[in-house]
Enzyme design. Structure first.
Site, PDB file in Angstrom:
ATOM      1  N   ARG A  21      -2.204   6.838  -3.385  1.00  0.00           N
ATOM      2  CA  ARG A  21      -0.864   6.856  -4.075  1.00  0.00           C
ATOM      3  C   ARG A  21      -0.505   6.037  -5.187  1.00  0.00           C
ATOM      4  O   ARG A  21       0.519   5.923  -5.926  1.00  0.00           O
ATOM      5  CB  ARG A  21       0.082   6.803  -2.995  1.00  0.00           C
ATOM      6  CG  ARG A  21       0.419   8.179  -2.461  1.00  0.00           C
ATOM      7  CD  ARG A  21       1.756   8.226  -1.805  1.00  0.00           C
ATOM      8  NE  ARG A  21       1.558   7.552  -0.367  1.00  0.00           N
ATOM      9  CZ  ARG A  21       2.524   7.176   0.458  1.00  0.00           C
ATOM     10  NH1 ARG A  21       3.838   7.065  -0.076  1.00  0.00           N
ATOM     11  NH2 ARG A  21       2.338   6.592   1.574  1.00  0.00           N
ATOM     12  N   THR A  87      -6.134   3.929  13.385  1.00  0.00           N
ATOM     13  CA  THR A  87      -5.930   2.385  13.079  1.00  0.00           C
ATOM     14  C   THR A  87      -6.830   1.807  14.255  1.00  0.00           C
ATOM     15  O   THR A  87      -7.315   0.772  14.224  1.00  0.00           O
ATOM     16  CB  THR A  87      -4.711   1.838  13.350  1.00  0.00           C
ATOM     17  OG1 THR A  87      -3.731   2.676  14.392  1.00  0.00           O
ATOM     18  CG2 THR A  87      -3.671   2.093  11.948  1.00  0.00           C
ATOM     19  N   GLY A 147       6.161   3.772  13.871  1.00  0.00           N
ATOM     20  CA  GLY A 147       5.993   3.900  15.250  1.00  0.00           C
ATOM     21  C   GLY A 147       7.450   3.226  15.703  1.00  0.00           C
ATOM     22  O   GLY A 147       7.721   2.078  15.328  1.00  0.00           O
ATOM     23  N   GLU A 162       4.338   6.771  18.345  1.00  0.00           N
ATOM     24  CA  GLU A 162       4.327   7.213  16.924  1.00  0.00           C
ATOM     25  C   GLU A 162       5.331   8.077  16.570  1.00  0.00           C
ATOM     26  O   GLU A 162       5.768   9.205  17.498  1.00  0.00           O
ATOM     27  CB  GLU A 162       2.921   7.825  16.629  1.00  0.00           C
ATOM     28  CG  GLU A 162       2.050   6.705  16.578  1.00  0.00           C
ATOM     29  CD  GLU A 162       2.267   5.578  15.588  1.00  0.00           C
ATOM     30  OE1 GLU A 162       2.365   5.558  14.542  1.00  0.00           O
ATOM     31  OE2 GLU A 162       2.632   4.527  16.157  1.00  0.00           O
ATOM     32  N   ASN A 177       7.391  -0.606  14.804  1.00  0.00           N
ATOM     33  CA  ASN A 177       6.256  -1.306  14.775  1.00  0.00           C
ATOM     34  C   ASN A 177       5.757  -1.800  13.449  1.00  0.00           C
ATOM     35  O   ASN A 177       5.706  -0.826  12.362  1.00  0.00           O
ATOM     36  CB  ASN A 177       5.233  -0.305  15.329  1.00  0.00           C
ATOM     37  CG  ASN A 177       3.844  -0.832  15.456  1.00  0.00           C
ATOM     38  OD1 ASN A 177       3.599  -2.230  15.204  1.00  0.00           O
ATOM     39  ND2 ASN A 177       2.703  -0.251  15.426  1.00  0.00           N
ATOM     40  N   LYS A 341      -1.597 -26.117 -24.708  1.00  0.00           N
ATOM     41  CA  LYS A 341      -2.706 -25.588 -23.923  1.00  0.00           C
ATOM     42  C   LYS A 341      -3.665 -26.409 -23.759  1.00  0.00           C
ATOM     43  O   LYS A 341      -4.040 -27.379 -24.829  1.00  0.00           O
ATOM     44  CB  LYS A 341      -3.317 -24.446 -24.584  1.00  0.00           C
ATOM     45  CG  LYS A 341      -4.260 -23.777 -23.748  1.00  0.00           C
ATOM     46  CD  LYS A 341      -5.364 -23.121 -24.742  1.00  0.00           C
ATOM     47  CE  LYS A 341      -6.369 -24.469 -25.074  1.00  0.00           C
ATOM     48  NZ  LYS A 341      -7.500 -24.087 -25.713  1.00  0.00           N
ATOM     49  N   TYR A 356       1.690 -26.176 -32.389  1.00  0.00           N
ATOM     50  CA  TYR A 356       0.552 -25.813 -31.473  1.00  0.00           C
ATOM     51  C   TYR A 356      -0.065 -27.104 -31.194  1.00  0.00           C
ATOM     52  O   TYR A 356      -0.716 -27.581 -31.985  1.00  0.00           O
ATOM     53  CB  TYR A 356      -0.334 -24.532 -32.092  1.00  0.00           C
ATOM     54  CG  TYR A 356      -1.540 -24.244 -31.217  1.00  0.00           C
ATOM     55  CD1 TYR A 356      -1.350 -23.660 -29.789  1.00  0.00           C
ATOM     56  CD2 TYR A 356      -2.615 -24.594 -31.687  1.00  0.00           C
ATOM     57  CE1 TYR A 356      -2.192 -23.375 -29.053  1.00  0.00           C
ATOM     58  CE2 TYR A 356      -3.631 -24.440 -30.711  1.00  0.00           C
ATOM     59  CZ  TYR A 356      -3.662 -23.951 -29.384  1.00  0.00           C
ATOM     60  OH  TYR A 356      -4.592 -23.888 -28.586  1.00  0.00           O
ATOM     61  N   ASN A 376      -7.487 -26.548 -33.415  1.00  0.00           N
ATOM     62  CA  ASN A 376      -8.636 -26.860 -32.209  1.00  0.00           C
ATOM     63  C   ASN A 376      -9.988 -26.058 -32.297  1.00  0.00           C
ATOM     64  O   ASN A 376     -10.866 -26.307 -31.679  1.00  0.00           O
ATOM     65  CB  ASN A 376      -8.069 -26.759 -30.929  1.00  0.00           C
ATOM     66  CG  ASN A 376      -7.544 -25.377 -30.504  1.00  0.00           C
ATOM     67  OD1 ASN A 376      -7.144 -24.804 -31.538  1.00  0.00           O
ATOM     68  ND2 ASN A 376      -7.685 -24.869 -29.469  1.00  0.00           N
TER      69      ASN A 376
HETATM   70  C1  UD1 Z   1       0.928   2.724  11.557  1.00  0.00           C
HETATM   71  C2  UD1 Z   1       1.375   2.396  12.921  1.00  0.00           C
HETATM   72  C3  UD1 Z   1       2.818   2.599  13.046  1.00  0.00           C
HETATM   73  C4  UD1 Z   1       3.521   1.677  12.348  1.00  0.00           C
HETATM   74  C5  UD1 Z   1       3.079   1.764  10.914  1.00  0.00           C
HETATM   75  C6  UD1 Z   1       3.349   0.382  10.024  1.00  0.00           C
HETATM   76  C7  UD1 Z   1      -0.538   3.262  14.387  1.00  0.00           C
HETATM   77  C8  UD1 Z   1      -1.202   4.483  15.086  1.00  0.00           C
HETATM   78  N1  UD1 Z   1       0.596   3.626  13.713  1.00  0.00           N
HETATM   79  O1  UD1 Z   1       1.348   4.001  11.159  1.00  0.00           O
HETATM   80  O2  UD1 Z   1       3.187   2.482  14.587  1.00  0.00           O
HETATM   81  O3  UD1 Z   1       4.777   1.679  12.463  1.00  0.00           O
HETATM   82  O4  UD1 Z   1       1.657   1.669  10.958  1.00  0.00           O
HETATM   83  O5  UD1 Z   1       2.999   0.580   8.680  1.00  0.00           O
HETATM   84  O6  UD1 Z   1      -1.259   2.198  13.991  1.00  0.00           O
HETATM   85  N2  UD1 Z   1      -6.204   2.277   8.269  1.00  0.00           N
HETATM   86  C9  UD1 Z   1      -7.598   2.037   8.163  1.00  0.00           C
HETATM   87  N3  UD1 Z   1      -8.177   3.082   8.794  1.00  0.00           N
HETATM   88  C10 UD1 Z   1      -7.886   4.151   9.574  1.00  0.00           C
HETATM   89  C11 UD1 Z   1      -6.368   4.328   9.359  1.00  0.00           C
HETATM   90  C12 UD1 Z   1      -5.786   3.282   8.809  1.00  0.00           C
HETATM   91  O7  UD1 Z   1      -8.163   1.220   7.633  1.00  0.00           O
HETATM   92  O8  UD1 Z   1      -8.806   5.113  10.001  1.00  0.00           O
HETATM   93  C13 UD1 Z   1      -5.305   1.180   7.549  1.00  0.00           C
HETATM   94  C14 UD1 Z   1      -4.861   1.801   6.404  1.00  0.00           C
HETATM   95  O9  UD1 Z   1      -5.508   1.372   5.338  1.00  0.00           O
HETATM   96  C15 UD1 Z   1      -3.451   1.209   6.344  1.00  0.00           C
HETATM   97  C16 UD1 Z   1      -3.182   0.814   7.870  1.00  0.00           C
HETATM   98  O10 UD1 Z   1      -4.353   0.733   8.405  1.00  0.00           O
HETATM   99  O11 UD1 Z   1      -3.292   0.133   5.593  1.00  0.00           O
HETATM  100  C17 UD1 Z   1      -2.146   1.481   8.472  1.00  0.00           C
HETATM  101  O12 UD1 Z   1      -2.540   3.176   8.644  1.00  0.00           O
HETATM  102  P1  UD1 Z   1      -1.722   4.254   8.496  1.00  0.00           P
HETATM  103  O13 UD1 Z   1      -2.485   5.501   8.618  1.00  0.00           O
HETATM  104  O14 UD1 Z   1      -0.894   4.159   7.400  1.00  0.00           O
HETATM  105  O15 UD1 Z   1      -0.749   4.115   9.677  1.00  0.00           O
HETATM  106  P2  UD1 Z   1       0.461   4.461   9.907  1.00  0.00           P
HETATM  107  O16 UD1 Z   1       0.666   6.135  10.131  1.00  0.00           O
HETATM  108  O17 UD1 Z   1       1.483   4.137   8.624  1.00  0.00           O
END
Ligand code: UD1
Ligand code: CA
Length: 453
Positions: A21, A87, A147, A162, A177, A341, A356, A376
Site C-alpha cells: 500500500r 504473526t 484485536g 481478532e 491490541n 557548511k 557562503y 572552496n
Molecule cells: C495484528 C494483531 C491485532 C492488532 C494489530 C495491531 C494478530 C493476529 N493480530 O493484526 O490484534 O490489533 O496487529 O496493528 O497478531 N507480519 C509478518 N508476517 C506475517 C504476518 C504479519 O511479518 O505472516 C507482520 C506484518 O509485516 C505487520 C505485522 O506483522 O507489520 C502485523 O501483521 P498484520 O497482518 O497487519 O496484523 P493485523 O491483522 O493488523
C-alpha cells in the site's frame, strides 16, 4: 551471554509484510519518520528497552532491507519467514535465531515507529512481577479491525480476540491490541507451538498465546499507552500521520523543557533534534538530522538547519541555512541568505548577509561583509579558508581557497583574494577606480548633438 538468564531481554521485530500500500520501490520500513527509517525506530526502541539480541523477521527477496538491518545489527540478525502465515508464524520464524535467548522476549513491529521505551519496560516489569504474557494495549477512537483485549472481572487480561472472529459484544470493546506482546522466551515459543490457524483468517495468530496461557492457569497483564504512540504505517497517508504525531509529541516536550516555539505547528524537528532551554524558535524553521542548539539561541523565521551545532546566545536567520559541519560559536550571528557548511564560526563572529562560508574557519569577532564568498571548490577538491580573529572582510569579496586572512586584517570590498593576507594588513584586489571630471556632459552632448551649456 552477558546478562544472567532471568534478566536477559530479547526482541523480535516483524517486518515481513510486503507493504504494497506504500506503492514504493523502497521497502516500507525504510521510509522515514522524522528523518529516521521506521525500522531504525524499532531497533532503537528495542535497544533502549535493553534488548540484546534483536532479531528482525523479513521475507525472502528484501535484499535492500536485509543489508540495512545487518549493517545496524550485524550478520545473523535477520530471520526469514518464507510464507506469511500470520504473526504467530512470523515470531516462530525467529526461534532458531533466538535459540540462545533465555530471558524475556518482546515482539515489536517494523512499521510502528512511535512506541516509547517506557511501554516496553513496563511489559518486562509485568513479566518480572510474574505475568505469563504482557500485552501493550490502547483505547482506540475507532477500534475497527484491531484485536480486542478481553479483561476478566479482576482486570487481568483473559484473551485477545481478532476483529474478524469477534462477537458483537466483543467488538464493542475499545481496549485494543497494539500488537506488542512480551513473554518469557521459552514460554512464548512453547505457547506458539500450540497455536492453530482455525480462525476467520486462517492464520497463526500471535494473539492466541494470551488465551492459551490463561487456560494453562497463568496470569496475563495488559499495559495501556496512548493511541498515537502505537500508530502503524501502511500507506503514505499513515506515514504523514506518524510524522505529525512525532512532531506534536516532540514540540510539546521541547516547550515543556523550556524552549519557546512561537508557532509550534510550523517548526519541523528531526528524531534527534536537541534544543536547550531558553532558545527561541520563530515560525517556519526546519531542523534536519544532527542539530544541537545550546541555550539562548535565537533561530529566526524561515531557517533550515541540519548537522549543525550552535553555541549559547547565537542568532541564526531569518532565512539562514546551516548545513552539516556548521559550528556556530557563542553569540555569533548568521543572518539572512547566509549558508554555512563544514565551517566553524568562533565566538561573536558575524556573517550577516548573503554569504557562503564553506570549508573554513572564522575567528572570534571577525566580520564577513555582505556577499562574502568562500570559493572552496576547484571542480575536483575542497579547500580551506581561514579568517583570523577580529578580521574584517569587505562586502562582495571572494576568498579563493586555500587562503588565510590573518588576525585583524582588512580585505577591501569587492576583492578577489587568492594569496594569504598577513595579520593587521589591508589587502585590496580589485580594479583601481578611474575618474574623468565632466565626462558625462561631453558624452551626452555627443550622443544628442546638443550642447548642455
Ligand atoms: C495484528 C494483531 C491485532 C492488532 C494489530 C495491531 C494478530 C493476529 N493480530 O493484526 O490484534 O490489533 O496487529 O496493528 O497478531 N507480519 C509478518 N508476517 C506475517 C504476518 C504479519 O511479518 O505472516 C507482520 C506484518 O509485516 C505487520 C505485522 O506483522 O507489520 C502485523 O501483521 P498484520 O497482518 O497487519 O496484523 P493485523 O491483522 O493488523
Ligand atoms: Ca496491521
Amino acid at each position: 551471554m552477558t546478562q544472567p538468564a532471568q534478566t536477559q531481554r530479547a526482541a523480535v521485530i516483524l517486518a515481513a509484510g510486503k507493504g504494497t500500500r506504500m506503492k514504493s520501490s523502497l521497502p516500507k520500513v525504510l521510509h522515514e519518520v522524522a528523518g529516521k527509517p521506521m525500522i531504525d525506530w524499532s531497533i532503537d526502541l528495542a535497544r533502549r528497552a535493553g534488548c540484546d539480541p534483536i532479531c528482525v523477521v523479513c521475507s525472502p527477496g528484501q535484499e535492500e532491507l536485509v543489508a540495512h538491518i545487518e549493517n545496524r545489527l550485524g550478520a545473523g540478525s535477520v530471520a526469514f519467514q518464507h510464507e506469511q502465515l500470520g504473526t504467530g508464524h512470523a515470531v516462530q520464524s525467529a526461534a532458531e535465531a533466538l535459540s540462545g535467548a533465555g530471558g524475556s522476549l518482546v515482539v515489536l513491529y517494523g512499521d510502528t515507529p512511535l512506541i516509547r521505551p517506557e511501554a516496553v519496560q513496563d511489559l518486562f516489569a509485568a513479566l518480572d512481577a510474574g505475568a505469563a504474557v504482557g500485552v501493550l494495549g490502547f483505547h482506540a477512537r475507532e477500534p475497527g479491525a484491531y484485536g480486542r483485549l478481553i479483561l476478566d472481572d479482576a482486570g487481568a487480561l483473559a484473551r485477545i480476540v481478532e476483529a474478524k472472529d469477534a462477537s458483537a459484544e466483543e467488538l464493542a470493546v475499545t481496549l485494543c491490541n497494539s500488537g506488542v506482546i512480551a513473554a518469557p522466551a521459552e514460554k512464548m515459543f512453547s505457547l506458539l507451538g500450540q497455536v492453530t490457524n482455525e480462525n476467520a483468517k486462517g492464520e497463526y495468530y500471535l494473539t492466541d498465546i494470551v488465551g492459551l496461557a490463561r487456560a494453562a492457569g497463568h496470569r496475563n497483564t495488559a499495559v495501556v499507552c496512548a493511541e498515537d504512540d502505537v500508530l502503524g504505517v501502511n500507506s503514505r497517508v499513515q506515514l504523514a500521520e506518524a510524522n505529525a504525531a512525532f512532531q506534536a509529541r516532540r514540540r510539546r516536550e521541547l516547550m515543556e523543557s523550556g524552549v519557546t516555539l512561537v508557532a509550534p505547528e510550523t517548526v519541523f524537528l528531526s528524531h534527534d533534534t536537541e534544543i536547550a532551554p531558553d532558545c527561541v524558535i520563530e515560525p517556519n524553521v526546519v531542523f534536519g538530522p544532527g542539530v544541537v542548539l545550546a541555550s539562548h539561541v535565537h533561530v529566526r523565521a524561515f531557517s533550515h538547519i541540519e548537522g549543525a551545532h550552535v553555541a549559547s546566545g547565537a542568532v541564526i536567520g531569518p532565512y539562514a541555512r546551516l548545513r552539516p559541519g556548521a559550528e556556530v560559536g557563542a553569540k555569533a550571528r548568521v543572518g539572512n541568505f547566509v549558508e554555512i557548511k563544514n565551517a566553524r564560526l568562533e565566538e561573536g563572529a558575524k556573517v550577516n548577509h548573503l554569504s557562503y562560508v564553506g570549508d573554513g574557519f572564522v575567528g572570534a569577532g571577525a566580520n564577513l561583509g555582505a556577499g562574502t564568498i568562500f570559493c572552496n571548490y576547484d571542480g575536483y577538491n575542497k579547500h580551506q579558508t581561514r579568517v583570523g580573529a577580529g578580521a574584517f572582510v569587505g562586502s562582495n569579496s571572494a576568498l579563493v581557497a586555500p587562503v588565510t586572512i590573518g588576525k585583524g586584517a582588512y580585505v577591501g570590498s569587492g576583492s578577489v583574494i587568492t594569496e594569504d593576507v598577513p595579520e593587521d594588513a589591508l589587502s585590496l584586489a580589485r580594479g583601481k577606480q578611474v575618474l574623468r571630471e565632466g565626462w558625462a556632459i561631453r558624452y551626452r552632448a555627443k550622443m544628442t548633438g546638443e550642447s548642455e551649456e
